[in-house]
Design a protein around this motif. Structure first.
Motif, PDB file in Angstrom:
ATOM      1  N   ILE A 329       0.827  -1.213   0.000  1.00  8.35           N
ATOM      2  CA  ILE A 329       0.000   0.000   0.000  1.00  8.35           C
ATOM      3  C   ILE A 329       0.861   1.262   0.000  1.00  8.35           C
ATOM      4  CG2 ILE A 329      -1.542   1.352   1.502  1.00  8.35           C
ATOM      5  CD1 ILE A 329      -3.114  -0.690   0.069  1.00  8.35           C
ATOM      6  N   ASP A 330       1.964   1.256   0.771  1.00  6.74           N
ATOM      7  CA  ASP A 330       2.768   2.477   0.860  1.00  6.74           C
ATOM      8  C   ASP A 330       3.518   2.770  -0.440  1.00  6.74           C
ATOM      9  OD1 ASP A 330       4.254   0.196   1.360  1.00  6.74           O
ATOM     10  OD2 ASP A 330       5.817   1.305   2.397  1.00  6.74           O
ATOM     11  N   ARG A 331       3.592   1.810  -1.353  1.00 12.21           N
ATOM     12  CA  ARG A 331       4.287   2.059  -2.618  1.00 12.21           C
ATOM     13  C   ARG A 331       3.320   2.319  -3.781  1.00 12.21           C
ATOM     14  NH1 ARG A 331      10.169  -0.117  -2.511  1.00 12.21           N
ATOM     15  NH2 ARG A 331      10.236   1.964  -3.377  1.00 12.21           N
ATOM     16  N   LEU A 332       2.025   2.314  -3.481  1.00 13.39           N
ATOM     17  CA  LEU A 332       1.050   2.503  -4.563  1.00 13.39           C
ATOM     18  C   LEU A 332       1.230   3.837  -5.280  1.00 13.39           C
ATOM     19  CD1 LEU A 332      -2.383   1.143  -3.287  1.00 13.39           C
ATOM     20  CD2 LEU A 332      -1.054   0.306  -5.214  1.00 13.39           C
ATOM     21  N   THR A 333       1.607   4.869  -4.500  1.00  8.78           N
ATOM     22  CA  THR A 333       1.736   6.195  -5.124  1.00  8.78           C
ATOM     23  C   THR A 333       2.889   6.232  -6.127  1.00  8.78           C
ATOM     24  OG1 THR A 333       3.101   6.860  -3.271  1.00  8.78           O
ATOM     25  CG2 THR A 333       0.789   7.545  -3.198  1.00  8.78           C
ATOM     26  N   GLU A 334       3.824   5.298  -6.006  1.00  9.89           N
ATOM     27  CA  GLU A 334       4.950   5.291  -6.947  1.00  9.89           C
ATOM     28  C   GLU A 334       4.595   4.587  -8.252  1.00  9.89           C
ATOM     29  OE1 GLU A 334       8.174   3.388  -4.874  1.00  9.89           O
ATOM     30  OE2 GLU A 334       7.797   4.623  -3.109  1.00  9.89           O
ATOM     31  N   ARG A 335       3.460   3.895  -8.268  1.00 14.02           N
ATOM     32  CA  ARG A 335       3.116   3.133  -9.459  1.00 14.02           C
ATOM     33  C   ARG A 335       2.317   3.989 -10.432  1.00 14.02           C
ATOM     34  NH1 ARG A 335       4.217  -2.449  -8.399  1.00 14.02           N
ATOM     35  NH2 ARG A 335       3.418  -2.803 -10.500  1.00 14.02           N
ATOM     36  N   ALA A 336       2.407   3.614 -11.710  1.00 13.06           N
ATOM     37  CA  ALA A 336       1.707   4.377 -12.752  1.00 13.06           C
ATOM     38  C   ALA A 336       0.253   3.912 -12.802  1.00 13.06           C
ATOM     39  CB  ALA A 336       2.403   4.162 -14.092  1.00 13.06           C
ATOM     40  N   LEU A 337      -0.482   4.278 -11.776  1.00 11.18           N
ATOM     41  CA  LEU A 337      -1.882   3.853 -11.689  1.00 11.18           C
ATOM     42  C   LEU A 337      -2.790   4.952 -12.222  1.00 11.18           C
ATOM     43  CD1 LEU A 337      -2.246   2.244  -8.153  1.00 11.18           C
ATOM     44  CD2 LEU A 337      -2.743   1.130 -10.322  1.00 11.18           C
ATOM     45  N   PRO A 338      -3.553   4.686 -13.261  1.00  9.00           N
ATOM     46  CA  PRO A 338      -4.470   5.718 -13.748  1.00  9.00           C
ATOM     47  C   PRO A 338      -5.572   6.000 -12.731  1.00  9.00           C
ATOM     48  CG  PRO A 338      -4.798   3.657 -14.942  1.00  9.00           C
ATOM     49  CD  PRO A 338      -3.628   3.440 -14.034  1.00  9.00           C
ATOM     50  N   THR A 339      -6.203   7.154 -12.873  1.00  7.99           N
ATOM     51  CA  THR A 339      -7.226   7.580 -11.911  1.00  7.99           C
ATOM     52  C   THR A 339      -8.306   6.523 -11.710  1.00  7.99           C
ATOM     53  OG1 THR A 339      -6.788   9.813 -12.613  1.00  7.99           O
ATOM     54  CG2 THR A 339      -8.822   9.473 -11.405  1.00  7.99           C
ATOM     55  N   VAL A 340      -8.745   5.911 -12.801  1.00  2.00           N
ATOM     56  CA  VAL A 340      -9.828   4.927 -12.655  1.00  2.00           C
ATOM     57  C   VAL A 340      -9.406   3.792 -11.719  1.00  2.00           C
ATOM     58  CG1 VAL A 340      -9.158   3.713 -14.803  1.00  2.00           C
ATOM     59  CG2 VAL A 340     -11.457   3.445 -13.894  1.00  2.00           C
ATOM     60  N   MET A 341      -8.126   3.397 -11.777  1.00  2.00           N
ATOM     61  CA  MET A 341      -7.665   2.300 -10.921  1.00  2.00           C
ATOM     62  C   MET A 341      -7.524   2.753  -9.462  1.00  2.00           C
ATOM     63  SD  MET A 341      -7.676  -0.398 -12.487  1.00  2.00           S
ATOM     64  CE  MET A 341      -8.431  -0.543 -14.106  1.00  2.00           C
ATOM     65  N   ARG A 342      -7.168   4.011  -9.279  1.00  2.00           N
ATOM     66  CA  ARG A 342      -7.123   4.527  -7.900  1.00  2.00           C
ATOM     67  C   ARG A 342      -8.542   4.520  -7.314  1.00  2.00           C
ATOM     68  NH1 ARG A 342      -2.033   6.169  -6.828  1.00  2.00           N
ATOM     69  NH2 ARG A 342      -0.804   6.527  -8.693  1.00  2.00           N
TER      70      ARG A 342
END
Ligand code: SF4
Length: 350
Positions: A329-342
């Protein structure tokens, strides 16, 4: 008449220009890297949203060479939230082209700019004008609105585009073309706004036909748009006991190409059949389907995702689908996650 419009607009700009993070000080020409970066970011995104992204990008990659040397994943992850991820991939490809084919210097003419990845007619003209003071005519949606009103062009968009472009081109002054382009942008954003244009404070009021005829706010007219279809799918949020989530990478090309996502069934039009969609689950597990939907709108369709959640048991880790990996969870912000996936992940943690 033409010179009058431009000179009035420039005089207004000298007094009312907006201060923007990427904008050069009065009397100075813009840095091509900053102009290009901001123009790409501003495509379909508001000035308010772009500000922080722009600052972070130039702090981390202060030159086009630095951006070209960055791993694509890092660029995509820094871009996450701005949407339209093809732009981020093109941004990186463009930085590499400028670094390798142009010695790290952006070309100054529109044709050479247009040949670079991700640079269309508007952006090429905007860079040529703002960064090199070339008399190029940059016409985006804001400028289309101002010109349609100024000349009371009644033809609906998109058919009105050729006429609008032709009119816009005649207005560009031979000098201070960069300031003129930015003045048009500012006028469209702050005075000649889509609703309630503030004609009484507009420097072009005296010569504006739309205003004189009382039709300014109705312009530009638009041909009715086809309804966007709605696609539906089932997204799978698989969490480990420590909270880590299973992610996979999307194919490099196409919608959200190269971005990370939680696995999901295909996104299709028509009703979702959960039993059928469940076959796309990344691992066999005790999936529970959550109440509610995650909604997101892309350029060509609306998306409604139902979310299924499960906790992974250690015994099943060996059965992970290929191309997937865990992310704490703490590394999620480093991943290239598009808004829909967030939104999907947030929905699963409600
Ligand atoms: Fe727009 Fe009104 Fe100015 Fe005409 S006078 S350009 S409609 S703000």
């Amino acid at each position: 008449m033409t010179t009058t419009h431009a000179s009035r607009l420039l005089a207004w700009y000298d007094r009312h220009r907006r201060t923007l993070p990427w904008r050069a000080a009065a009397g100075e020409t813009g840095d091509p890297y900053r102009v290009w970066l901001s123009e790409i970011m501003l495509q379909q995104t508001t000035v308010a949203t772009v500000g922080d992204y722009f600052r972070r990008f130039v702090e981390r990659w202060p030159t086009v060479e630095a951006l070209a040397a960055a791993p694509l994943d890092e660029v995509l992850s820094a871009w996450a939230g701005l949407g339209y991820y093809a732009r981020a991939r093109n941004l990186h490809a463009c930085a590499q082209a400028v670094a390798t084919e142009h010695g790290g210097r952006f070309p100054s003419d529109e044709a050479a700019l247009l040949a670079l990845p991700g640079i269309g007619a508007y952006t090429a003209a905007a860079i040529a004008a703002i960064a090199f003071d070339r008399p190029a005519s940059a016409v985006d949606g804001n400028v289309e609105r101002v010109i349609a009103r100024l000349y009371a062009i009644d033809t609906p968009l998109p058919d009105a585009k050729p006429e609008i472009r032709a009119r816009a081109a005649t207005l560009v002054p031979p000098e201070r073309a960069g300031d003129y382009a930015q003045a048009m942008m500012d006028l469209g954003a702050t005075v000649c706004t889509p609703r309630g244009p503030r004609c009484v404070i507009c420097p072009l009021m005296a010569g504006c036909r739309g205003r004189r005829l009382g039709v300014a706010e109705e312009l530009p007219r638009r041909a009715p748009r086809a309804e966007k279809p709605t696609r539906r799918g089932l997204a799978f949020v698989l969490a480990r006991k420590d909270g880590a989530i299973l992610l996979r990478k999307r194919p490099p090309r196409g919608l959200l190409g190269g971005m990370d996502e939680v696995p999901s069934s295909a996104w299709r039009e028509g009703l979702l059949v959960p039993e059928e969609a469940m076959q796309a689950a990344p691992v066999p597990a005790r999936w529970s389907i959550l109440d509610g939907l995650v909604r997101h709108t892309f350029t060509h369709f609306h998306l409604e995702l139902t979310v299924a959640r499960a906790v992974a048991t250690t015994g099943r880790l060996a059965e992970l689908a290929p191309g997937t990996s865990w992310c704490t969870i703490d590394r999620l912000t480093e991943r290239a996650l598009p808004t829909v996936m967030r939104k999907v992940i947030a929905h699963a943690h409600r």
